[in-house]
Write an enzyme that holds these catalytic residues in place. Structure first.
Site, mmCIF file in Angstrom:
data_model
loop_
_atom_site.group_PDB
_atom_site.id
_atom_site.type_symbol
_atom_site.label_atom_id
_atom_site.label_comp_id
_atom_site.label_asym_id
_atom_site.label_seq_id
_atom_site.Cartn_x
_atom_site.Cartn_y
_atom_site.Cartn_z
ATOM 1 N N CYS A 66 32.004 30.949 7.277
ATOM 2 C CA CYS A 66 31.079 31.861 7.436
ATOM 3 C C CYS A 66 30.028 31.905 8.459
ATOM 4 O O CYS A 66 30.466 32.055 9.697
ATOM 5 C CB CYS A 66 30.219 31.966 5.862
ATOM 6 S SG CYS A 66 29.352 33.758 5.631
ATOM 7 N N GLU B 245 35.812 28.160 0.089
ATOM 8 C CA GLU B 245 35.660 26.935 -0.828
ATOM 9 C C GLU B 245 35.435 27.557 -2.336
ATOM 10 O O GLU B 245 35.746 26.817 -3.102
ATOM 11 C CB GLU B 245 34.329 26.348 -0.361
ATOM 12 C CG GLU B 245 33.097 27.039 -0.628
ATOM 13 C CD GLU B 245 32.569 27.738 0.857
ATOM 14 O OE1 GLU B 245 33.781 27.904 1.675
ATOM 15 O OE2 GLU B 245 31.522 28.057 1.092
ATOM 16 N N LYS C 215 25.670 18.175 -17.915
ATOM 17 C CA LYS C 215 26.144 18.948 -18.966
ATOM 18 C C LYS C 215 27.192 20.122 -18.548
ATOM 19 O O LYS C 215 28.119 20.526 -19.408
ATOM 20 C CB LYS C 215 24.740 19.810 -19.368
ATOM 21 C CG LYS C 215 24.806 20.618 -20.441
ATOM 22 C CD LYS C 215 23.460 20.630 -21.362
ATOM 23 C CE LYS C 215 22.305 21.043 -20.720
ATOM 24 N NZ LYS C 215 22.368 22.223 -20.359
ATOM 25 N N GLN D 188 17.557 10.690 -30.926
ATOM 26 C CA GLN D 188 17.183 10.904 -32.303
ATOM 27 C C GLN D 188 16.184 12.024 -32.264
ATOM 28 O O GLN D 188 16.066 12.989 -33.239
ATOM 29 C CB GLN D 188 16.615 9.657 -32.950
ATOM 30 C CG GLN D 188 17.632 8.680 -33.365
ATOM 31 C CD GLN D 188 17.076 7.506 -33.676
ATOM 32 O OE1 GLN D 188 15.984 7.382 -34.563
ATOM 33 N NE2 GLN D 188 17.442 6.185 -33.244
ATOM 34 N N HIS E 186 33.994 32.781 2.295
ATOM 35 C CA HIS E 186 33.832 31.270 1.588
ATOM 36 C C HIS E 186 35.044 31.092 0.904
ATOM 37 O O HIS E 186 35.105 31.015 -0.333
ATOM 38 C CB HIS E 186 32.767 31.297 0.653
ATOM 39 C CG HIS E 186 31.180 31.294 1.546
ATOM 40 N ND1 HIS E 186 30.775 30.286 2.029
ATOM 41 C CD2 HIS E 186 30.310 32.585 1.645
ATOM 42 C CE1 HIS E 186 29.695 30.726 2.809
ATOM 43 N NE2 HIS E 186 29.509 32.088 2.569
HETATM 44 N N1 GLN Z 1 23.705 33.762 7.855
HETATM 45 C C1 GLN Z 1 24.942 34.550 8.082
HETATM 46 C C2 GLN Z 1 24.804 35.936 7.475
HETATM 47 O O1 GLN Z 1 24.084 36.238 6.713
HETATM 48 C C3 GLN Z 1 25.835 33.663 7.235
HETATM 49 C C4 GLN Z 1 25.794 33.586 5.868
HETATM 50 C C5 GLN Z 1 26.691 32.512 5.133
HETATM 51 O O2 GLN Z 1 27.163 31.567 6.046
HETATM 52 N N2 GLN Z 1 27.009 32.383 4.100
HETATM 53 O O3 GLN Z 1 25.903 36.929 7.685
#
Ligand code: GLN
Length: 549
Positions: free
Chosen positions: A395, A526, A25, A201, A524
């Site tokens: 991270c 990503e 969805k 339905q 991050h």
């Molecule tokens: N555990 C790590 C922290 O709290 C990394 C967290 C993560 O990778 N988002 O800093």
């Protein structure tokens, strides 16, 4: 009740689910948004989750899927990532709500006398608050079309009040609201070819029982709906001709908007909303969808982490943004990514398995929390560093790369993060003093660095070359930081700090010279990668992976 901005009436497209959840969805809603955008309308998307949690921050990703983070620090459902990727835009917390957050604001308003002595009834107060929030988001995003996805399926107790919001809005503004029912059409018979329309339905009857009739039914099935099935649903569910759209399984999610348009979904929706397309521009998207299918060459990525859950569904849902970011970057380099999930604990038992990492063109260690599998990850990082295998740490992957470097290059035996070893002699990754206070008081919520922070890139570094500029902003979700007390020592030993947060002087990116690619980000990346706008660091990593071959 409805929102009129600059003489333009905001139009609302609600996406609800029928029969069962988990049939895509979110991707359907994101695709509808993309299609509306391609017709020349400023479009935004909102996710409504029916649970009581105020946000997704406290939810376990192996149960609920990835926790997606927005620029303003909102921790939300992974569908928000789909919206950002499909609409190629950045959204804010105004675009996300849960039952918990809606009740919370109504209760807060009541406590502060906002209802002027009136009795505060669940209906209409809660649905009206929902409508207000939708309008506020439309205004903030300057959107003329808002796509609103309601979590769960019709007939559930949990999302009734949100459906009531649709009813109220549609009652007042019949030509400004369209309802799309994404319904599962199961298949029976040998080979699963006999599509059964009965559950759909029933889903429509369920919707009818709360005063709503769908304008469009998206029939989710393994195969495309044939004309007969479409007609049957049309007839039995009281739909107009052309309002049953086929939504078969696809090889790649990029096909979804293209498929919907094959059945002319935009024409149908715009007609219902009394709008006319200003342009039709899905070309770039269609080109990508087509290119993806014809790509032959691959790039092999090993994703090293702790127990990734069982089955592909869990894996792909917990790390969907990382997977998508790898895809975007690989596609932009003309490669199909092949991702393998590698359990890091295996490297703790024996080092011999590490050699198998050579099968990959590159290794990623994504974000994570806790101690399980950490030593195995550190071994994998060491292997990448020593064997010149491209490594990208996200991270936790950056923090562990710092620890690996401290232990094995800078001679700080036993260096660690205080997340795992609070008494380590060399806390190269540690909490900041203000966080320590919060954690002592058990205020976990406030102790994370969340959302977008600025970062300055250092000249002459790989990161700077990848981005091609000095100032960037990236999203965070973590508690621990690179400990600045070790900065001088580690850089003396060769660690390059290529990105720093200027306000608080926090290390944001580390990298190594004389390595095909060894880079870790405290943030991050990503979360900001988009299909038609891949993230520069992922692209640089994939390029290094390809070159290595
Ligand atoms: N555990 C790590 C922290 O709290 C990394 C967290 C993560 O990778 N988002 O800093």
């Amino acid at each position: 009740m409805a929102n009129k901005k600059q003489g333009k009436q905001v139009k609302y497209i609600f996406v609800v689910g029928g029969v069962m959840s988990g049939v895509g969805k979110g991707v359907a809603a994101a695709s509808i948004g993309r299609i509306m955008q391609s017709c020349g309308f400023s479009t935004t998307a909102i996710k409504i989750d029916p649970y009581v949690n105020v946000d997704a921050g406290t939810m376990n990703p192996t149960e609920h899927g990835e926790v997606f983070v927005l620029d303003d620090g909102m921790e939300c459902d992974q569908d928000m990532g789909n919206y950002e990727r499909f609409l190629n835009t950045s959204l804010s917390s105004a675009n996300y709500m849960t039952t918990g957050s809606v009740y919370l604001s109504v209760i807060k308003k009541e406590r502060s006398g906002g209802y002027h002595g009136k009795q505060v009834e669940v209906v209409p107060r809660i649905p009206l608050e929902v409508i207000d929030r939708i309008n506020r988001a439309a205004e903030k995003e300057k959107a003329q079309i808002v796509v609103i996805e309601i979590g769960g399926t019709v007939g559930e107790y949990e999302n009734l009040l949100f459906l009531e919001a649709i009813r109220l809005l549609k009652l007042k503004h019949p030509t400004d609201v369209a309802v799309v029912l994404v319904s599962f059409i199961p298949a029976l018979g040998a080979g699963g070819t006999e599509l059964k329309t009965k559950p759909t339905q029933h889903a429509v009857r369920n919707l009818n029982s709360v005063g709503i009739h769908p304008d469009i039914i998206l029939g989710r099935a393994g195969v495309p709906l044939d004309q007969k099935r479409k007609e049957k649903i049309q007839f039995m569910c009281g739909m107009q001709a052309g309002d049953v759209i086929s939504a078969p399984n696809v090889e790649s999610i990029y096909d979804v908007p293209v498929n919907f348009e094959k059945d002319k979904i935009s024409e149908r929706l715009l007609e219902k909303l009394a709008l006319r397309a200003r342009k039709r521009d899905l070309h770039e998207w269609s080109r990508l969808a087509k290119a993806v299918k014809t790509m032959k060459k691959t790039v092999k990525i090993g994703m090293v982490g702790k127990y990734f859950g069982s089955g592909d569904f869990v894996l792909t849902d917990s790390y969907i943004s990382v997977i998508e970011a790898v895809k975007h970057a690989a596609y932009s380099c003309g490669r199909k990514p092949v991702i393998e999930w590698l359990e890091s604990e295996q490297y703790e038992k024996s080092k011999s398995g590490l050699k198998k990492l050579k099968r990959f063109d590159g290794v990623i260690i994504p974000g994570g929390f806790g101690s399980r599998g950490v030593e195995g990850k550190i071994r994998a990082i060491e292997f990448c560093r020593v064997n010149r295998l491209p490594y990208f740490g996200l991270c936790y992957g950056m923090q562990l790369a710092t620890i690996e470097f401290a232990r094995h290059v800078a001679g700080l035996a036993g260096a660690h993060t205080t997340e795992i070893d609070s008494k380590t002699k060399y806390p190269v990754i540690d909490l900041m003093p203000e966080q320590k206070v919060l954690l002592k008081e058990n205020r976990f919520g406030g102790s994370m660095r969340l959302g977008a922070y600025d970062c300055r890139l250092v000249k002459g570094t790989r990161a700077r070359a990848a981005y091609g500029r000095e100032a960037i902003s990236e999203r965070h979700r973590h508690r621990y930081e690179f400990n600045n007390q070790y900065r001088e020592l580690l850089t003396k030993k060769g660690l390059v700090i290529s990105g720093v947060n200027p306000e608080r002087d926090l290390v944001e990116i580390i990298e190594l010279k004389d390595h095909p690619f060894f880079l870790g980000t405290q943030f991050h990346p990503e979360f900001k990668s988009r299909p038609l706008n891949p993230h520069p660091l992922f692209v640089e990593f994939i390029k290094a992976c390809i070159k290595g071959k």
